[in-house]
Design an enzyme around this catalytic site. Structure first.
Site, PDB file in Angstrom:
ATOM      1  N   ALA A 218       0.832  -1.212   0.000  1.00  0.00           N
ATOM      2  CA  ALA A 218       0.000   0.000   0.000  1.00  0.00           C
ATOM      3  C   ALA A 218       0.862   1.255   0.000  1.00  0.00           C
ATOM      4  O   ALA A 218       0.506   2.271   0.595  1.00  0.00           O
ATOM      5  CB  ALA A 218      -0.917  -0.005   1.230  1.00  0.00           C
ATOM      6  N   ALA A 219       2.015   1.184  -0.660  1.00  0.00           N
ATOM      7  CA  ALA A 219       2.946   2.311  -0.600  1.00  0.00           C
ATOM      8  C   ALA A 219       2.865   3.232  -1.809  1.00  0.00           C
ATOM      9  O   ALA A 219       3.377   4.341  -1.792  1.00  0.00           O
ATOM     10  CB  ALA A 219       4.376   1.786  -0.453  1.00  0.00           C
TER      11      ALA A 219
ATOM     12  N   ARG B 236      -3.007   9.041 -10.524  1.00  0.00           N
ATOM     13  CA  ARG B 236      -4.179   9.237 -11.376  1.00  0.00           C
ATOM     14  C   ARG B 236      -5.471   9.480 -10.600  1.00  0.00           C
ATOM     15  O   ARG B 236      -6.499   9.828 -11.175  1.00  0.00           O
ATOM     16  CB  ARG B 236      -4.336   8.055 -12.329  1.00  0.00           C
ATOM     17  CG  ARG B 236      -3.371   8.153 -13.508  1.00  0.00           C
ATOM     18  CD  ARG B 236      -3.539   6.983 -14.432  1.00  0.00           C
ATOM     19  NE  ARG B 236      -2.875   5.788 -13.911  1.00  0.00           N
ATOM     20  CZ  ARG B 236      -3.182   4.542 -14.277  1.00  0.00           C
ATOM     21  NH1 ARG B 236      -4.149   4.331 -15.138  1.00  0.00           N
ATOM     22  NH2 ARG B 236      -2.523   3.518 -13.768  1.00  0.00           N
TER      23      ARG B 236
ATOM     24  N   GLY C 196       9.641  -0.802  -6.367  1.00  0.00           N
ATOM     25  CA  GLY C 196       9.046  -1.970  -7.004  1.00  0.00           C
ATOM     26  C   GLY C 196       8.367  -2.888  -6.001  1.00  0.00           C
ATOM     27  O   GLY C 196       8.628  -2.815  -4.799  1.00  0.00           O
TER      28      GLY C 196
ATOM     29  N   TYR D 167      -2.948  -6.524  -1.978  1.00  0.00           N
ATOM     30  CA  TYR D 167      -2.740  -5.142  -2.431  1.00  0.00           C
ATOM     31  C   TYR D 167      -3.803  -4.217  -1.848  1.00  0.00           C
ATOM     32  O   TYR D 167      -5.002  -4.537  -1.901  1.00  0.00           O
ATOM     33  CB  TYR D 167      -2.770  -5.090  -3.969  1.00  0.00           C
ATOM     34  CG  TYR D 167      -1.650  -5.936  -4.537  1.00  0.00           C
ATOM     35  CD1 TYR D 167      -0.416  -5.368  -4.826  1.00  0.00           C
ATOM     36  CD2 TYR D 167      -1.798  -7.310  -4.685  1.00  0.00           C
ATOM     37  CE1 TYR D 167       0.643  -6.154  -5.278  1.00  0.00           C
ATOM     38  CE2 TYR D 167      -0.743  -8.103  -5.127  1.00  0.00           C
ATOM     39  CZ  TYR D 167       0.469  -7.521  -5.424  1.00  0.00           C
ATOM     40  OH  TYR D 167       1.514  -8.293  -5.848  1.00  0.00           O
TER      41      TYR D 167
ATOM     42  N   ASP E  70      -4.979  -1.590  -2.929  1.00  0.00           N
ATOM     43  CA  ASP E  70      -5.907  -0.995  -3.897  1.00  0.00           C
ATOM     44  C   ASP E  70      -6.674  -2.050  -4.684  1.00  0.00           C
ATOM     45  O   ASP E  70      -7.223  -1.758  -5.740  1.00  0.00           O
ATOM     46  CB  ASP E  70      -5.161  -0.032  -4.839  1.00  0.00           C
ATOM     47  CG  ASP E  70      -4.074  -0.732  -5.654  1.00  0.00           C
ATOM     48  OD1 ASP E  70      -3.791  -1.924  -5.377  1.00  0.00           O
ATOM     49  OD2 ASP E  70      -3.505  -0.098  -6.556  1.00  0.00           O
TER      50      ASP E  70
ATOM     51  N   GLU F 247       6.549  -8.999 -17.264  1.00  0.00           N
ATOM     52  CA  GLU F 247       5.798  -7.747 -17.204  1.00  0.00           C
ATOM     53  C   GLU F 247       5.486  -7.251 -18.610  1.00  0.00           C
ATOM     54  O   GLU F 247       6.264  -7.458 -19.542  1.00  0.00           O
ATOM     55  CB  GLU F 247       6.603  -6.696 -16.435  1.00  0.00           C
ATOM     56  CG  GLU F 247       6.680  -6.975 -14.948  1.00  0.00           C
ATOM     57  CD  GLU F 247       5.303  -7.128 -14.320  1.00  0.00           C
ATOM     58  OE1 GLU F 247       4.560  -6.133 -14.276  1.00  0.00           O
ATOM     59  OE2 GLU F 247       4.952  -8.248 -13.894  1.00  0.00           O
TER      60      GLU F 247
ATOM     61  N   ALA G 212     -55.255  22.410  22.216  1.00  0.00           N
ATOM     62  CA  ALA G 212     -54.467  22.843  21.059  1.00  0.00           C
ATOM     63  C   ALA G 212     -53.815  24.184  21.350  1.00  0.00           C
ATOM     64  O   ALA G 212     -54.389  25.039  22.038  1.00  0.00           O
ATOM     65  CB  ALA G 212     -55.364  22.956  19.835  1.00  0.00           C
TER      66      ALA G 212
HETATM   67  C1  UD1 Z   1       1.836  -5.516 -10.856  1.00  0.00           C
HETATM   68  C2  UD1 Z   1       2.529  -6.796 -11.269  1.00  0.00           C
HETATM   69  C3  UD1 Z   1       1.880  -7.308 -12.543  1.00  0.00           C
HETATM   70  C4  UD1 Z   1       0.395  -7.501 -12.338  1.00  0.00           C
HETATM   71  C5  UD1 Z   1      -0.244  -6.203 -11.859  1.00  0.00           C
HETATM   72  C6  UD1 Z   1      -1.681  -6.404 -11.496  1.00  0.00           C
HETATM   73  C7  UD1 Z   1       4.853  -6.589 -10.517  1.00  0.00           C
HETATM   74  C8  UD1 Z   1       6.229  -6.288 -10.940  1.00  0.00           C
HETATM   75  N1  UD1 Z   1       3.909  -6.539 -11.482  1.00  0.00           N
HETATM   76  O1  UD1 Z   1       2.114  -4.576 -11.869  1.00  0.00           O
HETATM   77  O2  UD1 Z   1       2.463  -8.538 -12.916  1.00  0.00           O
HETATM   78  O3  UD1 Z   1      -0.213  -7.915 -13.531  1.00  0.00           O
HETATM   79  O4  UD1 Z   1       0.450  -5.741 -10.673  1.00  0.00           O
HETATM   80  O5  UD1 Z   1      -2.249  -5.175 -11.212  1.00  0.00           O
HETATM   81  O6  UD1 Z   1       4.600  -6.890  -9.376  1.00  0.00           O
HETATM   82  N2  UD1 Z   1       3.666  -0.952  -4.658  1.00  0.00           N
HETATM   83  C9  UD1 Z   1       4.308  -0.632  -3.502  1.00  0.00           C
HETATM   84  N3  UD1 Z   1       5.626  -0.315  -3.552  1.00  0.00           N
HETATM   85  C10 UD1 Z   1       6.326  -0.294  -4.700  1.00  0.00           C
HETATM   86  C11 UD1 Z   1       5.636  -0.614  -5.895  1.00  0.00           C
HETATM   87  C12 UD1 Z   1       4.310  -0.954  -5.832  1.00  0.00           C
HETATM   88  O7  UD1 Z   1       3.721  -0.643  -2.425  1.00  0.00           O
HETATM   89  O8  UD1 Z   1       7.514   0.004  -4.661  1.00  0.00           O
HETATM   90  C13 UD1 Z   1       2.233  -1.299  -4.602  1.00  0.00           C
HETATM   91  C14 UD1 Z   1       1.405  -0.260  -5.351  1.00  0.00           C
HETATM   92  O9  UD1 Z   1       0.918   0.711  -4.468  1.00  0.00           O
HETATM   93  C15 UD1 Z   1       0.289  -1.072  -5.936  1.00  0.00           C
HETATM   94  C16 UD1 Z   1       0.878  -2.462  -6.106  1.00  0.00           C
HETATM   95  O10 UD1 Z   1       2.034  -2.500  -5.290  1.00  0.00           O
HETATM   96  O11 UD1 Z   1      -0.793  -1.183  -5.064  1.00  0.00           O
HETATM   97  C17 UD1 Z   1       1.192  -2.802  -7.535  1.00  0.00           C
HETATM   98  O12 UD1 Z   1       2.163  -1.922  -7.999  1.00  0.00           O
HETATM   99  P1  UD1 Z   1       2.159  -1.389  -9.470  1.00  0.00           P
HETATM  100  O13 UD1 Z   1       3.365  -0.575  -9.679  1.00  0.00           O
HETATM  101  O14 UD1 Z   1       0.859  -0.766  -9.780  1.00  0.00           O
HETATM  102  O15 UD1 Z   1       2.312  -2.743 -10.287  1.00  0.00           O
HETATM  103  P2  UD1 Z   1       1.835  -3.013 -11.727  1.00  0.00           P
HETATM  104  O16 UD1 Z   1       2.725  -2.289 -12.659  1.00  0.00           O
HETATM  105  O17 UD1 Z   1       0.388  -2.779 -11.860  1.00  0.00           O
END
Ligand code: UD1
Ligand code: CA
Length: 455
Positions: free
Chosen positions: A9-10, A15, A78, A99, A101, A151, A420
Site C-alpha cells: 500500500a505504498a 491518477r 518496485g 494489495y 488498492d 511484465e 391545542a
Molecule cells: C503488478 C505486477 C503485474 C500484475 C499487476 C496487477 C509486478 C512487478 N507486477 O504490476 O504482474 O499484472 O500488478 O495489477 O509486481 N507498490 C508498492 N511499492 C512499490 C511498488 C508498488 O507498495 O515500490 C504497490 C502499489 O501501491 C500497488 C501495487 O504494489 O498497489 C502494484 O504496484 P504497481 O506498480 O501498480 O504494479 P503493476 O505495474 O500494476
C-alpha cells in the site's frame, strides 16, 4: 500452517488526483485498504504487515490497530522491494501477498489459493482477460506448467498475446521468500525490483507454481483512477445486493441500492429504489422500506414500514411500528411495537410507547411517551434552554393537542389532555385537561386597513 499476510500500500496513485492517499479512497463506505485488512483478518493470520509509503502517516492514523504491523517503504522501488521491507517481521510457514488498492478480493478465493502452497509449491492467482494490457503475463511451458511472469513492458510480441494475466496476489512458502527477494535485480524495462521475478526463481529451485484463477476479473481489479473506483463501488453493491436477495430480500432495483456497512436481513423484506444502508443495520422479516431512505446503525423489527424519504440514524423500531414519509429519526429513537411516526416528524433520544402516535410536523427530543398516547400535529418539546437539555415525560393514553410547546422538564401524567396551542410549563395531573393559551377575543366592527394610494 501459520500465515503472514503482506499488504502492499505504498504507491502514490497519481491518477486519483487527490490529496488523499489512494488506498484510503472509499468503496462502500470503507477505505480500499480497510476492505483488504477486513478480508485478511478473516484468514486468521499470525501477522498482517502493511507496507506504506506515500501518505504513510495518514494511512497509519486512519487504520491503526493492535493486530497491524505497519512497515515503511521510503522509496517505491518496485513490488519486490516493497515485500522485502516486510521480511524482517515475517516468521510464518506461508506468506500471502495482497494489495491495498484491490479491495474486492474474496476470502474464499484466498483460501483456495492458500491450499496450494507448501514447501515445494507456491500458489499464484491469475486472471483471464480479453485485454491484458498492462498486466504481467503468465508464461507456461508445453505441459502448462508456469515458468515465469513477464511484465507487459518487458514482454515480447508473442508474450503480449498471452491472455492470462498476473493478479499480483500470491502465496509463497515463508522460508524461501527472503532468499528469493534478496536475489532480485532491477535490470528491466522499469528499473524496478519485480516481485514477479520470484516465480522464475521458484521454478529454477524446483518448485511447482500452482495457479488458481479468479472467476470474476472485478474481484482482482485495482483502482488507479476515479472511474475504476466507481466501477469497484458498483460491483461491490451488486454483489451485496445479490447476497441479500439470496437471503429473501426483494430489491426493486439492485442497481439503485447501496450498502455501506454490515447489514443483516430476515425474509420477505422489500426494499424500494435509492435506499442507502450504512453502518450496522438489522432488518427483520417482512420489513418494507420505501424509496429514497437513508438508514444508518438502526434496527427494524418484524413488519416495520419505513416510508419514502425517511432518514434514520441510531434508531430502534420495534415490531409493526412505522415511520415516514419524511421522518427523521435521530440517535436514541425507540419506536415501541406498532408506534406510528408520520411525515416531518423529528425524534431524538425519544421513546414512543406501544401504539403511540406522532403523525405530523413535530420535534420530540429527550422525551418518553407512554403507550397509546397521541401527539398532535405541530407539537414540539422545548428540550433545550440554551445551556442544558431537559426531559419531557408523557404518560400512557395522553392526548396532546395540536401545536403544543412542551417546555421541559415537564411531566404530563397518564390520561391527561392538553388543549391545542398550549404552552405546557407545569405538570399536568392524571386525567386532567390543561389549557395554556390566551382566550379568544372577538373585535366587533373591526375595519380592515385600506391600501394607501401612491401619488
Ligand atoms: C503488478 C505486477 C503485474 C500484475 C499487476 C496487477 C509486478 C512487478 N507486477 O504490476 O504482474 O499484472 O500488478 O495489477 O509486481 N507498490 C508498492 N511499492 C512499490 C511498488 C508498488 O507498495 O515500490 C504497490 C502499489 O501501491 C500497488 C501495487 O504494489 O498497489 C502494484 O504496484 P504497481 O506498480 O501498480 O504494479 P503493476 O505495474 O500494476
Ligand atoms: Ca497497477
Amino acid at each position: 500452517m501459520s500465515l503472514d499476510i503482506v499488504i502492499l500500500a505504498a504507491g502514490q496513485g497519481t491518477r486519483m488526483r487527490s490529496a488523499l492517499p489512494k488506498v484510503l479512497h472509499p468503496v462502500a463506505g470503507n477505505s480500499m485498504l480497510g476492505h483488504v485488512i477486513h478480508s485478511a483478518r478473516q484468514l486468521q493470520p499470525q501477522g498482517i504487515h502493511v507496507v506504506i509509503g506515500h501518505g504513510a502517516d495518514a494511512v497509519r492514523e486512519r487504520l491503526a490497530a493492535d493486530d497491524l504491523n505497519f512497515v515503511l517503504q521510503d522509496k517505491q522501488l518496485g513490488t519486490g522491494h516493497a515485500v522485502a521491507q516486510a521480511v524482517p517481521g515475517l516468521s510464518a510457514d506461508n506468506v500471502l501477498i495482497l494489495y491495498g488498492d484491490v479491495p474486492l478480493i474474496e476470502v474464499a478465493t484466498l483460501q483456495r489459493l492458500l491450499q496450494k502452497v507448501s514447501a515445494d509449491q507456491l500458489g499464484l492467482l491469475t486472471v483471464n482477460l480479453t485485454d491484458p494490457t498492462g498486466y504481467g503475463r503468465i508464461v507456461r511451458d508445453g505441459d502448462g506448467q508456469v515458468q515465469a511472469i513477464v511484465e507487459h513492458k518487458d514482454a515480447s510480441d508473442a508474450q503480449k498475446a498471452i491472455k492470462e494475466g498476473n493478479t499480483g496476489i500470491l502465496a509463497v512458502p515463508g522460508k524461501r521468500l527472503a532468499e528469493w527477494l534478496a536475489r532480485l535485480s532491477n535490470d528491466n524495462a522499469q528499473g524496478e525490483y519485480y516481485l514477479t521475478d520470484v516465480i522464475a526463481m521458484a521454478v529454477s529451485d524446483g518448485l511447482v507454481v500452482a495457479t488458481e484463477t479468479a472467476q470474476d476479473p472485478m474481484e482482482v481489479q485495482g483502482a488507479n483512477d476515479r472511474r475504476q473506483l466507481a466501477e469497484l463501488e458498483r460491483h461491490y453493491q451488486l454483489r451485496e445486493g445479490r447476497r441479500l436477495m439470496a437471503l429473501g430480500v426483494t430489491l426493486r432495483d439492485p442497481a439503485r441500492f447501496d450498502v455501506r456497512g454490515d447489514v443483516t436481513v430476515g425474509r420477505d423484506v422489500l426494499i424500494d429504489v435509492n435506499v442507502v444502508l450504512e453502518g450496522r443495520v438489522v432488518i427483520e422479516d417482512d420489513v418494507v422500506i420505501g424509496p429514497n431512505c437513508y438508514i444508518k446503525d438502526s434496527t427494524l423489527g418484524r413488519g416495520v414500514v419505513v416510508k419514502a424519504n425517511s432518514h434514520l440514524d441510531g434508531a430502534v423500531l420495534h415490531e409493526g411500528s412505522d415511520a415516514g414519509p419524511f421522518a427523521r429519526l435521530r440517535p436514541g429513537t425507540v419506536l415501541e411495537a406498532r408506534a406510528h411516526v408520520g411525515n416531518f416528524v423529528e425524534l431524538k433520544n425519544a421513546r414512543i410507547g406501544e401504539g403511540a402516535k406522532a403523525g405530523h410536523l413535530s420535534y420530540l427530543g429527550d422525551a418518553d411517551i407512554g403507550a397509546g398516547s397521541n401527539i398532535g400535529a405541530g407539537t414540539i418539546t422545548c428540550n433545550y434552554d440554551g445551556a442544558n437539555k431537559w426531559k419531557t415525560t408523557i404518560g400512557e393514553d395522553v392526548f396532546i393537542g395540536s401545536n403544543n410547546s412542551l417546555v421541559a422538564p415537564v411531566d404530563i401524567l397518564a390520561g391527561a389532555t392538553t388543549a391545542a396551542g398550549s404552552t405546557i410549563t407545569q405538570e399536568v395531573p392524571e386525567g386532567q385537561l390543561a389549557v395554556a393559551r390566551t382566550r379568544q377575543r372577538n373585535v366587533e366592527g373591526w375595519k380592515r386597513p385600506v391600501k394607501i394610494k401612491k401619488p
